[in-house]
Enzyme design. Structure first.
Site, PDB file in Angstrom:
ATOM      1  N   ASP A   1      15.233 -29.126 -12.206  1.00  0.00           N
ATOM      2  CA  ASP A   1      15.863 -30.188 -11.416  1.00  0.00           C
ATOM      3  C   ASP A   1      14.943 -30.718 -10.311  1.00  0.00           C
ATOM      4  OD1 ASP A   1      18.011 -29.338 -12.890  1.00  0.00           O
ATOM      5  OD2 ASP A   1      19.335 -28.992 -11.186  1.00  0.00           O
ATOM      6  N   ASP A   2      15.354 -31.846  -9.772  1.00  0.00           N
ATOM      7  CA  ASP A   2      14.837 -32.422  -8.512  1.00  0.00           C
ATOM      8  C   ASP A   2      13.479 -33.111  -8.629  1.00  0.00           C
ATOM      9  OD1 ASP A   2      17.110 -31.248  -7.574  1.00  0.00           O
ATOM     10  OD2 ASP A   2      16.146 -29.960  -6.099  1.00  0.00           O
TER      11      ASP A   2
ATOM     12  N   HIS B   1      13.623 -25.421 -10.630  1.00  0.00           N
ATOM     13  CA  HIS B   1      13.210 -26.686 -10.004  1.00  0.00           C
ATOM     14  C   HIS B   1      11.708 -26.839 -10.162  1.00  0.00           C
ATOM     15  CE1 HIS B   1      16.980 -25.465  -8.116  1.00  0.00           C
ATOM     16  NE2 HIS B   1      17.219 -26.753  -7.940  1.00  0.00           N
TER      17      HIS B   1
ATOM     18  N   HIS C   1      19.976 -36.716 -12.275  1.00  0.00           N
ATOM     19  CA  HIS C   1      20.305 -35.839 -11.141  1.00  0.00           C
ATOM     20  C   HIS C   1      20.545 -36.681  -9.882  1.00  0.00           C
ATOM     21  CE1 HIS C   1      20.762 -31.902  -9.444  1.00  0.00           C
ATOM     22  NE2 HIS C   1      19.666 -31.919  -8.722  1.00  0.00           N
TER      23      HIS C   1
ATOM     24  N   HIS D   1      20.488 -37.184  -4.240  1.00  0.00           N
ATOM     25  CA  HIS D   1      20.859 -35.770  -4.218  1.00  0.00           C
ATOM     26  C   HIS D   1      21.989 -35.484  -3.231  1.00  0.00           C
ATOM     27  CE1 HIS D   1      20.217 -31.415  -4.620  1.00  0.00           C
ATOM     28  NE2 HIS D   1      19.560 -31.725  -5.717  1.00  0.00           N
TER      29      HIS D   1
ATOM     30  N   TYR E   1      23.800 -29.689  -6.375  1.00  0.00           N
ATOM     31  CA  TYR E   1      24.502 -28.499  -5.856  1.00  0.00           C
ATOM     32  C   TYR E   1      25.611 -28.028  -6.806  1.00  0.00           C
ATOM     33  CZ  TYR E   1      22.308 -30.780  -1.921  1.00  0.00           C
ATOM     34  OH  TYR E   1      21.402 -31.426  -1.121  1.00  0.00           O
TER      35      TYR E   1
HETATM   36 NI    NI Z   1      19.080 -30.509  -7.296  1.00  0.00          NI
END
Ligand code: NI
Length: 266
Positions: A72-73, A218, A122, A126, A165
């Protein structure tokens, strides 16, 4: 016409301010370490040439023992190195990208796609989308803009979404359903955002590596990428094949539905 353009610019500026100010509401310990600051970015324009996905037979997870590694991210500065490691090991993964990161690291997005990985949404900033203070339109825009970016870059509609989250509710479910996105949660959190030690990340992943698992990581942390070879070695020793989330879930997913792993119990 000029006047209209000027008003448009003011409105965009106000929107960008609202979006940026909301990020500050997220608890600092859970803020993703974005490789670049979240800044307003231009609306993505359709790419003239869509990268071609090389033919790759989908893995049949009814026949082989599958696991899904998810990142992710990103993309971030270590994503290319991660793609090299995955390629060397003939492993596939899923990347849940943040809009500004995807636009800044477009080459990483396209390479991941061409090499047979899956890309999911995503969101743009965020945010914790289950907050009552967020309007329906804001929830829509947070998901839609990243989805459009992936669609423009890859030439296909993404089908997967991961809520920042893991925070979801009825409104988020309805929005993802209308945008054709399944909600992909996880059953194993490597806590790589909290403890940036490659051996710790590999160890926590090892505890969750079993058939049908979805592992959360991540790709914006160098230590996470450092841990991946060890995780892939564990997969190999346990006879597990790292596949995309859609492969893990049998080739199709249902928009709006939440998935935590490949079992039917959720
Ligand atoms: Ni995230």
């Amino acid at each position: 016409m000029r006047r209209g353009t000027a008003y448009g610019a003011v409105a965009l500026g106000a929107l960008a301010f609202l979006a940026t100010s909301s990020v500050a509401d997220v608890p600092p310990e859970r803020l993703p370490l974005l490789a670049i600051p979240v800044t307003p970015s231009p609306t993505p324009t359709p790419t003239p040439t869509t990268p071609q996905r090389p033919e790759r037979e989908p893995v049949d997870c009814a026949k082989v023992k599958c696991v899904a590694l998810t990142f992710d991210d990103g993309p971030g500065f270590d994503t290319m190195r991660l793609l090299d490691i995955l390629k060397r090991n003939k492993a596939h993964a899923t990347f849940f990208v943040v809009g500004p990161q995807a636009r800044h690291f477009r080459k990483d997005v396209e390479r991941a796609f061409v090499e047979g990985h899956e890309l999911g949404v995503h969101t743009e900033h965020h945010l914790q989308l289950n907050r009552k203070s967020l309007s329906k339109k804001k929830i829509h825009d947070e998901i839609d803009k990243t989805r459009q970016t992936l669609k423009d870059y890859l030439g296909i509609d993404p089908t997967l979404f991961r809520p920042p989250y893991g925070a979801t509710d009825k409104r988020v479910k309805a929005e993802t359903k209308s945008q054709g996105l399944a909600q992909i949660l996880w059953d194993t959190d490597t806590l790589d955002w909290k403890y940036q030690s490659a051996s710790g990340i590999a160890s926590r992943a090892r505890h969750g590596l079993r058939r049908g698992a979805i592992i959360l990581m991540h790709d914006i942390y160098p230590t996470t990428v450092d841990a991946v070879q060890r995780i892939l070695d564990t997969c190999k020793s346990r006879g597990l094949t790292p596949v995309t989330v859609t492969e893990l879930l049998g080739g199709t997913t249902t928009p709006g539905r939440e998935y935590f792993d490949a079992t039917e119990s959720h």
